[in-house]
Motif scaffolding. Sequence first.
Motif, PDB file in Angstrom:
ATOM      1  N   ASP A  33       6.290   5.023   5.321  1.00 26.89           N
ATOM      2  CA  ASP A  33       6.067   3.779   4.840  1.00 26.89           C
ATOM      3  C   ASP A  33       5.845   4.097   3.060  1.00 26.89           C
ATOM      4  OD1 ASP A  33       4.738   1.383   3.368  1.00 26.89           O
ATOM      5  OD2 ASP A  33       3.467   1.237   5.258  1.00 26.89           O
ATOM      6  N   SER A  35       5.605   2.734   0.645  1.00 25.38           N
ATOM      7  CA  SER A  35       4.718   1.780  -0.305  1.00 25.38           C
ATOM      8  C   SER A  35       2.906   2.595  -0.119  1.00 25.38           C
ATOM      9  CB  SER A  35       4.271   0.135   0.420  1.00 25.38           C
ATOM     10  OG  SER A  35       3.776   0.164   1.388  1.00 25.38           O
ATOM     11  N   THR A  36       2.813   3.418   0.818  1.00 26.57           N
ATOM     12  CA  THR A  36       1.420   4.053   0.858  1.00 26.57           C
ATOM     13  C   THR A  36       1.313   5.275  -0.155  1.00 26.57           C
ATOM     14  OG1 THR A  36       2.251   5.171   2.805  1.00 26.57           O
ATOM     15  CG2 THR A  36       1.058   2.797   3.179  1.00 26.57           C
ATOM     16  N   THR A  38       1.824   7.596  -3.311  1.00 24.66           N
ATOM     17  CA  THR A  38       1.723   7.611  -4.922  1.00 24.66           C
ATOM     18  C   THR A  38       3.005   8.244  -5.631  1.00 24.66           C
ATOM     19  OG1 THR A  38      -0.751   7.451  -4.650  1.00 24.66           O
ATOM     20  CG2 THR A  38      -0.025   8.125  -6.817  1.00 24.66           C
ATOM     21  N   ILE A  57      -0.094   4.927  10.573  1.00 18.76           N
ATOM     22  CA  ILE A  57      -0.634   3.441  10.488  1.00 18.76           C
ATOM     23  C   ILE A  57      -0.724   2.846  11.472  1.00 18.76           C
ATOM     24  CG2 ILE A  57      -0.354   1.469   8.792  1.00 18.76           C
ATOM     25  CD1 ILE A  57       1.372   3.407   6.767  1.00 18.76           C
ATOM     26  N   GLY A  64       2.023   7.509   6.557  1.00 12.21           N
ATOM     27  CA  GLY A  64       1.832   7.332   5.050  1.00 12.21           C
ATOM     28  C   GLY A  64       0.946   8.846   4.882  1.00 12.21           C
ATOM     29  N   ASP A  67      -5.561  10.271   4.426  1.00 18.84           N
ATOM     30  CA  ASP A  67      -6.519   9.847   3.396  1.00 18.84           C
ATOM     31  C   ASP A  67      -7.749   9.716   4.387  1.00 18.84           C
ATOM     32  OD1 ASP A  67      -8.532   8.978   1.694  1.00 18.84           O
ATOM     33  OD2 ASP A  67      -6.958   7.263   0.770  1.00 18.84           O
ATOM     34  N   ALA A  70      -9.372   6.270   3.990  1.00 17.51           N
ATOM     35  CA  ALA A  70      -8.378   5.155   4.718  1.00 17.51           C
ATOM     36  C   ALA A  70      -9.220   4.368   5.974  1.00 17.51           C
ATOM     37  CB  ALA A  70      -6.928   5.618   4.721  1.00 17.51           C
ATOM     38  N   ASP A  72      -6.725   2.236   7.855  1.00 19.37           N
ATOM     39  CA  ASP A  72      -5.619   1.764   8.509  1.00 19.37           C
ATOM     40  C   ASP A  72      -4.925   2.591   9.281  1.00 19.37           C
ATOM     41  OD1 ASP A  72      -4.733   3.748   6.725  1.00 19.37           O
ATOM     42  OD2 ASP A  72      -3.262   2.188   5.758  1.00 19.37           O
ATOM     43  N   ARG A  74      -4.339   6.161   8.702  1.00 20.72           N
ATOM     44  CA  ARG A  74      -4.192   7.241   7.756  1.00 20.72           C
ATOM     45  C   ARG A  74      -5.423   8.223   7.520  1.00 20.72           C
ATOM     46  NH1 ARG A  74      -2.823   6.415   2.756  1.00 20.72           N
ATOM     47  NH2 ARG A  74      -3.844   4.174   2.723  1.00 20.72           N
ATOM     48  N   ASN A  91       9.588   0.939  -3.722  1.00 18.05           N
ATOM     49  CA  ASN A  91       8.567   1.353  -2.870  1.00 18.05           C
ATOM     50  C   ASN A  91       8.580   0.462  -1.605  1.00 18.05           C
ATOM     51  OD1 ASN A  91       7.430  -0.902  -3.630  1.00 18.05           O
ATOM     52  ND2 ASN A  91       5.416   0.147  -4.074  1.00 18.05           N
ATOM     53  N   ASP A  94      11.693   2.169   3.408  1.00 23.02           N
ATOM     54  CA  ASP A  94      10.979   3.157   4.172  1.00 23.02           C
ATOM     55  C   ASP A  94      12.185   4.181   4.361  1.00 23.02           C
ATOM     56  OD1 ASP A  94       8.753   1.868   4.109  1.00 23.02           O
ATOM     57  OD2 ASP A  94       8.910   0.686   5.890  1.00 23.02           O
TER      58      ASP A  94
END
Length: 128
Positions: A33, A35-36, A38, A57, A64, A67, A70, A72, A74, A91, A94
């Motif tokens: 994903d 978008s997750t 950086t 996720i 992702g 973290d 997190a 979600d 992750r 972003n 996928d």
Amino acid sequence: MDLSLRTETFGVDDQSWLGSEHGTQATEPVTLDTSTFTPATHYPDGYFRSGIPLGQITAGGKFGPYDNAASDGRQTLVGFLYAAVKAPASNTVDVAGALFVHGKVRASRLPVPVDAAGRADVPLIRFI
């Protein structure tokens, strides 16, 4: 027919984080994903770096960056991105990758460090 000259650059994959060959033939396909992640941390040169710690996720089942803070899904480390993957221009797109789930990992050579909680999440990975 398009005969115009095109240039494509390929990144160099640094797999020095792998501690052995064990487990490299048994990776699992995953969807990242985008978008997750950086950009400056995970794909500064246009490629998701080999060795990025990943979490799954919960909603949707994509992957992702791990973290521990997190909420979600992750926050649980499930493995590492086995090989570098070209990052998309947006972003919202996928991409597919391969998940390294067991074997030896040289912790000092990972592109993103893994904390003690993450290390405890993956009993089939031995950190050296």
